[in-house]
Design a protein around this motif. Sequence first.
Motif, PDB file in Angstrom:
ATOM      1  N   LYS A 191       0.840  -1.199   0.000  1.00  0.00           N
ATOM      2  CA  LYS A 191       0.000   0.000   0.000  1.00  0.00           C
ATOM      3  C   LYS A 191       0.873   1.246   0.000  1.00  0.00           C
ATOM      4  CE  LYS A 191      -4.017  -2.051   2.268  1.00  0.00           C
ATOM      5  NZ  LYS A 191      -4.993  -1.957   3.379  1.00  0.00           N
ATOM      6  N   PRO A 192       0.436   2.313  -0.679  1.00  0.00           N
ATOM      7  CA  PRO A 192       1.250   3.527  -0.746  1.00  0.00           C
ATOM      8  C   PRO A 192       1.257   4.257   0.593  1.00  0.00           C
ATOM      9  CG  PRO A 192      -0.885   3.913  -1.761  1.00  0.00           C
ATOM     10  CD  PRO A 192      -0.821   2.441  -1.443  1.00  0.00           C
ATOM     11  N   PRO A 193       2.285   5.076   0.847  1.00  0.00           N
ATOM     12  CA  PRO A 193       2.297   5.880   2.067  1.00  0.00           C
ATOM     13  C   PRO A 193       1.199   6.934   2.028  1.00  0.00           C
ATOM     14  CG  PRO A 193       4.075   6.556   0.604  1.00  0.00           C
ATOM     15  CD  PRO A 193       3.469   5.318  -0.002  1.00  0.00           C
ATOM     16  N   VAL A 194       0.728   7.320   3.206  1.00  0.00           N
ATOM     17  CA  VAL A 194      -0.304   8.354   3.263  1.00  0.00           C
ATOM     18  C   VAL A 194       0.349   9.719   3.143  1.00  0.00           C
ATOM     19  CG1 VAL A 194      -1.704   6.876   4.743  1.00  0.00           C
ATOM     20  CG2 VAL A 194      -0.256   8.633   5.782  1.00  0.00           C
ATOM     21  N   ASN A 195      -0.478  10.720   2.890  1.00  0.00           N
ATOM     22  CA  ASN A 195       0.000  12.090   2.764  1.00  0.00           C
ATOM     23  C   ASN A 195       0.163  12.694   4.165  1.00  0.00           C
ATOM     24  OD1 ASN A 195       0.308  14.866   2.324  1.00  0.00           O
ATOM     25  ND2 ASN A 195      -0.949  14.824   0.477  1.00  0.00           N
ATOM     26  N   LYS A 196       1.366  12.590   4.706  1.00  0.00           N
ATOM     27  CA  LYS A 196       1.611  13.109   6.053  1.00  0.00           C
ATOM     28  C   LYS A 196       1.429  14.619   6.120  1.00  0.00           C
ATOM     29  CE  LYS A 196       4.745   9.584   7.896  1.00  0.00           C
ATOM     30  NZ  LYS A 196       6.083   9.355   8.496  1.00  0.00           N
ATOM     31  N   ASP A 197       1.756  15.311   5.017  1.00  0.00           N
ATOM     32  CA  ASP A 197       1.573  16.767   5.000  1.00  0.00           C
ATOM     33  C   ASP A 197       0.122  17.139   5.279  1.00  0.00           C
ATOM     34  OD1 ASP A 197       4.207  17.231   4.493  1.00  0.00           O
ATOM     35  OD2 ASP A 197       3.968  17.722   2.371  1.00  0.00           O
ATOM     36  N   ALA A 198      -0.809  16.339   4.730  1.00  0.00           N
ATOM     37  CA  ALA A 198      -2.223  16.632   4.920  1.00  0.00           C
ATOM     38  C   ALA A 198      -2.641  16.416   6.374  1.00  0.00           C
ATOM     39  CB  ALA A 198      -3.069  15.755   3.991  1.00  0.00           C
ATOM     40  N   ILE A 199      -2.068  15.403   7.023  1.00  0.00           N
ATOM     41  CA  ILE A 199      -2.357  15.179   8.437  1.00  0.00           C
ATOM     42  C   ILE A 199      -1.792  16.333   9.266  1.00  0.00           C
ATOM     43  CG2 ILE A 199      -2.084  13.632  10.408  1.00  0.00           C
ATOM     44  CD1 ILE A 199      -1.674  11.332   8.429  1.00  0.00           C
ATOM     45  N   VAL A 200      -0.568  16.738   8.943  1.00  0.00           N
ATOM     46  CA  VAL A 200       0.074  17.855   9.651  1.00  0.00           C
ATOM     47  C   VAL A 200      -0.763  19.118   9.527  1.00  0.00           C
ATOM     48  CG1 VAL A 200       2.071  19.408   9.625  1.00  0.00           C
ATOM     49  CG2 VAL A 200       2.409  16.930   9.520  1.00  0.00           C
ATOM     50  N   LYS A 201      -1.252  19.409   8.320  1.00  0.00           N
ATOM     51  CA  LYS A 201      -2.096  20.593   8.118  1.00  0.00           C
ATOM     52  C   LYS A 201      -3.350  20.527   8.980  1.00  0.00           C
ATOM     53  CE  LYS A 201      -0.835  21.711   3.345  1.00  0.00           C
ATOM     54  NZ  LYS A 201      -1.333  21.806   1.950  1.00  0.00           N
ATOM     55  N   SER A 202      -3.940  19.346   9.049  1.00  0.00           N
ATOM     56  CA  SER A 202      -5.155  19.191   9.849  1.00  0.00           C
ATOM     57  C   SER A 202      -4.866  19.428  11.329  1.00  0.00           C
ATOM     58  CB  SER A 202      -5.738  17.787   9.647  1.00  0.00           C
ATOM     59  OG  SER A 202      -6.118  17.584   8.302  1.00  0.00           O
ATOM     60  N   LEU A 203      -3.747  18.928  11.815  1.00  0.00           N
ATOM     61  CA  LEU A 203      -3.359  19.166  13.206  1.00  0.00           C
ATOM     62  C   LEU A 203      -3.167  20.656  13.466  1.00  0.00           C
ATOM     63  CD1 LEU A 203      -0.853  16.209  13.682  1.00  0.00           C
ATOM     64  CD2 LEU A 203      -2.904  16.593  15.062  1.00  0.00           C
ATOM     65  N   LEU A 204      -2.515  21.340  12.548  1.00  0.00           N
ATOM     66  CA  LEU A 204      -2.275  22.775  12.720  1.00  0.00           C
ATOM     67  C   LEU A 204      -3.579  23.564  12.680  1.00  0.00           C
ATOM     68  CD1 LEU A 204       0.926  23.183  10.509  1.00  0.00           C
ATOM     69  CD2 LEU A 204       0.800  23.211  13.009  1.00  0.00           C
ATOM     70  N   LEU A 205      -4.500  23.146  11.827  1.00  0.00           N
ATOM     71  CA  LEU A 205      -5.789  23.835  11.739  1.00  0.00           C
ATOM     72  C   LEU A 205      -6.603  23.662  13.020  1.00  0.00           C
ATOM     73  CD1 LEU A 205      -6.686  22.980   8.045  1.00  0.00           C
ATOM     74  CD2 LEU A 205      -6.391  25.286   8.974  1.00  0.00           C
ATOM     75  N   THR A 239      -5.154   9.106   2.813  1.00  0.00           N
ATOM     76  CA  THR A 239      -4.724   8.401   1.609  1.00  0.00           C
ATOM     77  C   THR A 239      -3.413   9.028   1.131  1.00  0.00           C
ATOM     78  OG1 THR A 239      -5.807   9.861  -0.005  1.00  0.00           O
ATOM     79  CG2 THR A 239      -7.163   8.135   1.008  1.00  0.00           C
ATOM     80  N   GLU A 240      -2.900   8.541   0.004  1.00  0.00           N
ATOM     81  CA  GLU A 240      -1.654   9.102  -0.494  1.00  0.00           C
ATOM     82  C   GLU A 240      -1.844  10.524  -1.014  1.00  0.00           C
ATOM     83  OE1 GLU A 240      -0.080   7.193  -4.012  1.00  0.00           O
ATOM     84  OE2 GLU A 240      -2.047   6.336  -4.467  1.00  0.00           O
ATOM     85  N   LYS A 241      -3.103  10.953  -1.245  1.00  0.00           N
ATOM     86  CA  LYS A 241      -3.364  12.281  -1.791  1.00  0.00           C
ATOM     87  C   LYS A 241      -3.895  13.275  -0.771  1.00  0.00           C
ATOM     88  CE  LYS A 241      -4.337  10.642  -6.483  1.00  0.00           C
ATOM     89  NZ  LYS A 241      -5.345  10.603  -7.587  1.00  0.00           N
ATOM     90  N   GLU A 242      -4.730  12.801   0.186  1.00  0.00           N
ATOM     91  CA  GLU A 242      -5.452  13.749   1.032  1.00  0.00           C
ATOM     92  C   GLU A 242      -5.900  13.090   2.322  1.00  0.00           C
ATOM     93  OE1 GLU A 242      -9.088  14.854  -0.932  1.00  0.00           O
ATOM     94  OE2 GLU A 242      -9.536  12.775  -1.464  1.00  0.00           O
ATOM     95  N   VAL A 243      -6.583  13.887   3.152  1.00  0.00           N
ATOM     96  CA  VAL A 243      -7.278  13.345   4.318  1.00  0.00           C
ATOM     97  C   VAL A 243      -8.731  13.800   4.238  1.00  0.00           C
ATOM     98  CG1 VAL A 243      -5.264  13.227   5.830  1.00  0.00           C
ATOM     99  CG2 VAL A 243      -6.630  15.320   5.778  1.00  0.00           C
ATOM    100  N   ILE A 244      -9.636  12.923   4.679  1.00  0.00           N
ATOM    101  CA  ILE A 244     -11.068  13.228   4.656  1.00  0.00           C
ATOM    102  C   ILE A 244     -11.666  12.821   5.999  1.00  0.00           C
ATOM    103  CG2 ILE A 244     -13.288  12.802   3.532  1.00  0.00           C
ATOM    104  CD1 ILE A 244     -11.774  12.044   0.997  1.00  0.00           C
ATOM    105  N   ALA A 245     -12.307  13.765   6.667  1.00  0.00           N
ATOM    106  CA  ALA A 245     -12.954  13.483   7.944  1.00  0.00           C
ATOM    107  C   ALA A 245     -14.344  12.915   7.688  1.00  0.00           C
ATOM    108  CB  ALA A 245     -13.057  14.752   8.779  1.00  0.00           C
ATOM    109  N   VAL A 246     -14.658  11.793   8.327  1.00  0.00           N
ATOM    110  CA  VAL A 246     -15.976  11.187   8.128  1.00  0.00           C
ATOM    111  C   VAL A 246     -16.818  11.180   9.401  1.00  0.00           C
ATOM    112  CG1 VAL A 246     -15.116   9.749   6.253  1.00  0.00           C
ATOM    113  CG2 VAL A 246     -15.219   8.813   8.564  1.00  0.00           C
ATOM    114  N   ASP A 247     -16.209  11.418  10.557  1.00  0.00           N
ATOM    115  CA  ASP A 247     -16.998  11.510  11.780  1.00  0.00           C
ATOM    116  C   ASP A 247     -16.309  12.479  12.725  1.00  0.00           C
ATOM    117  OD1 ASP A 247     -19.101  11.085  13.461  1.00  0.00           O
ATOM    118  OD2 ASP A 247     -18.648   8.985  13.904  1.00  0.00           O
TER     119      ASP A 247
END
Length: 259
Positions: A191-205, A239-247
Amino acid sequence: MQEVKKIDINKVNDIIEKAKRENRSILDVAESKDILKACGITVNKFGVARSSEDARQLANEIGCPVVMKIVSTDPKLLHKTDMGGVAVGIATPEEAAQTFDDMTARIMRAGITRASMEGIMVEEMVEGVEIIIGTTIDPTFGPLIMTGLGGIFVEVLKDVSFRVVPITEYDAREMLDEIKAKKILEGVRGKPPVNKDAIVKSLLLISELIMNVSWEQDDKAKQQLPIIREIDINPLFATEKEVIAVDCRVILTSESNEA
């Protein structure tokens, strides 16, 4: 990593003020997701059905399969799965309509009144690595932010990392490095690595959100505390491209829920 966009704090405050006017400290999942959207965090497609026909139409518009979750501010339904308030893999609009009726009846048999239910959310199914991002208030250190593997993993493994808010990009990346199962984020079994930058952005937000919402004097804690007592984004699919919040669940500070 690109610059983190500023949150729409006016939109967030509008949602919070509405709940306060209604004497509520618990935001429903739709309101909680709207706060995430105001922060610039992507959420999955969703709508709230108030009838079986609504559920049918939403499932058709969003595209099956869909997930259905009860929407309520009743404290008994904070953990919807345990109360039979979640159904996944709804394959057709007709099945969505039937699920609406079945779920409503099941919840009412559990002692939840129809008046306390906003409806049933119909939402897009999303796949990826499940991450959790949350905040809480520590009596000594004040607001904290947390991340780790989400879904059932957070309950079983408790593999999470904490920091005092506010955090920097360095802090956010260090938090991810502290997760014992961080190799899952880097990709395993093809499986491809996830987009850590997107997780980091979410934490900062989320850190920015906590710092920018109104803070109020807590006489018991003898300090100023943010009006948001707790945020629980679980799962945030990476995912390797983005993060999506579902709950998401947001709880406000109030006399009724202070520890």
